[in-house]
Write an enzyme that holds these catalytic residues in place. Structure first.
Site, PDB file in Angstrom:
ATOM      1  N   CYS A  17      -1.414  25.091 -58.809  1.00  0.00           N
ATOM      2  CA  CYS A  17      -0.756  25.913 -59.885  1.00  0.00           C
ATOM      3  C   CYS A  17      -1.163  27.460 -59.946  1.00  0.00           C
ATOM      4  O   CYS A  17      -0.466  28.194 -60.362  1.00  0.00           O
ATOM      5  CB  CYS A  17      -1.124  25.268 -61.140  1.00  0.00           C
ATOM      6  N   ASP A  33      -0.677  27.892 -45.084  1.00  0.00           N
ATOM      7  CA  ASP A  33      -1.775  27.343 -44.988  1.00  0.00           C
ATOM      8  C   ASP A  33      -2.960  27.988 -44.843  1.00  0.00           C
ATOM      9  O   ASP A  33      -3.108  28.766 -43.764  1.00  0.00           O
ATOM     10  CB  ASP A  33      -1.870  25.921 -44.289  1.00  0.00           C
ATOM     11  N   HIS A  67       4.195  21.347 -61.956  1.00  0.00           N
ATOM     12  CA  HIS A  67       3.002  20.441 -61.518  1.00  0.00           C
ATOM     13  C   HIS A  67       3.491  18.887 -61.316  1.00  0.00           C
ATOM     14  O   HIS A  67       3.913  18.400 -62.527  1.00  0.00           O
ATOM     15  CB  HIS A  67       1.750  20.621 -62.353  1.00  0.00           C
ATOM     16  N   ASN A  70       1.260  14.172 -47.516  1.00  0.00           N
ATOM     17  CA  ASN A  70       0.379  13.425 -47.718  1.00  0.00           C
ATOM     18  C   ASN A  70       0.400  13.188 -48.998  1.00  0.00           C
ATOM     19  O   ASN A  70       0.564  13.877 -50.023  1.00  0.00           O
ATOM     20  CB  ASN A  70      -1.092  14.064 -47.264  1.00  0.00           C
ATOM     21  N   HIS A 114      -1.570  18.586 -56.221  1.00  0.00           N
ATOM     22  CA  HIS A 114       0.003  19.145 -56.639  1.00  0.00           C
ATOM     23  C   HIS A 114       0.729  18.967 -55.427  1.00  0.00           C
ATOM     24  O   HIS A 114       0.395  19.702 -54.332  1.00  0.00           O
ATOM     25  CB  HIS A 114      -0.267  20.787 -56.939  1.00  0.00           C
ATOM     26  N   HIS A 169       2.560  18.949 -52.434  1.00  0.00           N
ATOM     27  CA  HIS A 169       3.136  19.984 -51.219  1.00  0.00           C
ATOM     28  C   HIS A 169       3.785  19.392 -50.021  1.00  0.00           C
ATOM     29  O   HIS A 169       3.037  18.551 -49.687  1.00  0.00           O
ATOM     30  CB  HIS A 169       1.985  20.920 -50.962  1.00  0.00           C
ATOM     31  N   HIS A 195       3.868  19.983 -46.045  1.00  0.00           N
ATOM     32  CA  HIS A 195       3.503  20.632 -44.905  1.00  0.00           C
ATOM     33  C   HIS A 195       4.687  21.122 -44.174  1.00  0.00           C
ATOM     34  O   HIS A 195       5.324  20.039 -43.625  1.00  0.00           O
ATOM     35  CB  HIS A 195       2.383  20.103 -43.919  1.00  0.00           C
TER      36      HIS A 195
HETATM   37  P1  AMP Z   1      -3.557  17.903 -48.204  1.00  0.00           P
HETATM   38  O1  AMP Z   1      -4.744  17.798 -47.256  1.00  0.00           O
HETATM   39  O2  AMP Z   1      -2.298  17.348 -47.587  1.00  0.00           O
HETATM   40  O3  AMP Z   1      -3.585  17.841 -49.817  1.00  0.00           O
HETATM   41  O4  AMP Z   1      -3.212  19.499 -47.800  1.00  0.00           O
HETATM   42  C1  AMP Z   1      -4.041  20.612 -48.657  1.00  0.00           C
HETATM   43  C2  AMP Z   1      -3.830  21.649 -47.742  1.00  0.00           C
HETATM   44  O5  AMP Z   1      -3.887  22.948 -48.417  1.00  0.00           O
HETATM   45  C3  AMP Z   1      -4.922  21.851 -46.839  1.00  0.00           C
HETATM   46  O6  AMP Z   1      -3.893  21.889 -45.423  1.00  0.00           O
HETATM   47  C4  AMP Z   1      -5.290  23.189 -46.605  1.00  0.00           C
HETATM   48  O7  AMP Z   1      -5.725  23.694 -45.770  1.00  0.00           O
HETATM   49  C5  AMP Z   1      -4.682  24.031 -47.532  1.00  0.00           C
HETATM   50  N1  AMP Z   1      -5.298  24.890 -48.583  1.00  0.00           N
HETATM   51  C6  AMP Z   1      -6.291  24.680 -49.428  1.00  0.00           C
HETATM   52  N2  AMP Z   1      -6.646  25.638 -50.038  1.00  0.00           N
HETATM   53  C7  AMP Z   1      -5.916  26.689 -49.664  1.00  0.00           C
HETATM   54  C8  AMP Z   1      -5.531  28.134 -50.014  1.00  0.00           C
HETATM   55  N3  AMP Z   1      -6.023  28.527 -51.228  1.00  0.00           N
HETATM   56  N4  AMP Z   1      -4.466  28.717 -49.663  1.00  0.00           N
HETATM   57  C9  AMP Z   1      -3.695  27.982 -48.715  1.00  0.00           C
HETATM   58  N5  AMP Z   1      -3.839  26.648 -48.222  1.00  0.00           N
HETATM   59  C10 AMP Z   1      -4.927  26.094 -48.917  1.00  0.00           C
END
Ligand code: AMP
Length: 122
Positions: A17, A40, A56, A95, A106, A108, A110
């Site tokens: 958010c 990422d 959200h 995931n 939140h 997302h 990939h």
């Molecule tokens: P998940 O583990 O599926 O919840 O994915 C979360 C993803 O967010 C991971 O691949 C992290 O590398 C990525 N991540 C965490 N913080 C940031 C950030 N500030 N900017 C971009 N990606 C992020």
């Protein structure tokens, strides 16, 4: 409040958010009125972009139940990014839940690509 209205649904202390709001920096590569795509911070492939709805929702199951049209917008933005960066071929991963590797609650997508991806290993 839906993404068609002026202020998105947000949750306190939600990292994504805060990225959507511009309060935390991110490398944004595409956006539309409903969703934002940004790189990422720890890429696992040449193309590794996260697509998040501005609103959200904790995970993809909750998003699908609450606002399926918004889920379609997320997928559409993912396809746009992959068209630009990986010839339109990509892997889309949501995931869902801690034991599936979700660490940010939140929803997302990939978007992975830019390399020959092998079979998914559980
Ligand atoms: P998940 O583990 O599926 O919840 O994915 C979360 C993803 O967010 C991971 O691949 C992290 O590398 C990525 N991540 C965490 N913080 C940031 C950030 N500030 N900017 C971009 N990606 C992020």
């Amino acid at each position: 409040m839906s993404s068609n209205e002026s202020a998105p649904l947000t949750a306190p202390d939600c990292l994504f958010c805060r990225i959507v709001a511009g309060a935390v920096p991110a490398t944004v590569v595409a956006e539309n009125p409903a969703a934002v795509a940004f790189r990422d911070i720890d890429p696992q492939a040449p193309l590794h972009v996260l697509v998040v709805p501005r609103d959200h929702h904790a995970d993809v199951a909750q998003l699908a139940a609450a606002d399926p049209a918004l889920l379609a917008e997320v997928v559409s933005l993912a396809e746009l990014v992959a068209s630009d960066e990986s010839g339109g071929q990509f892997r889309l991963v949501f995931n869902t839940g801690p034991s599936a590797g979700q660490s940010v609650f939140h929803v997302h997508a990939h978007v992975l690509g830019g390399v020959e991806l092998g079979r998914i290993n559980a």
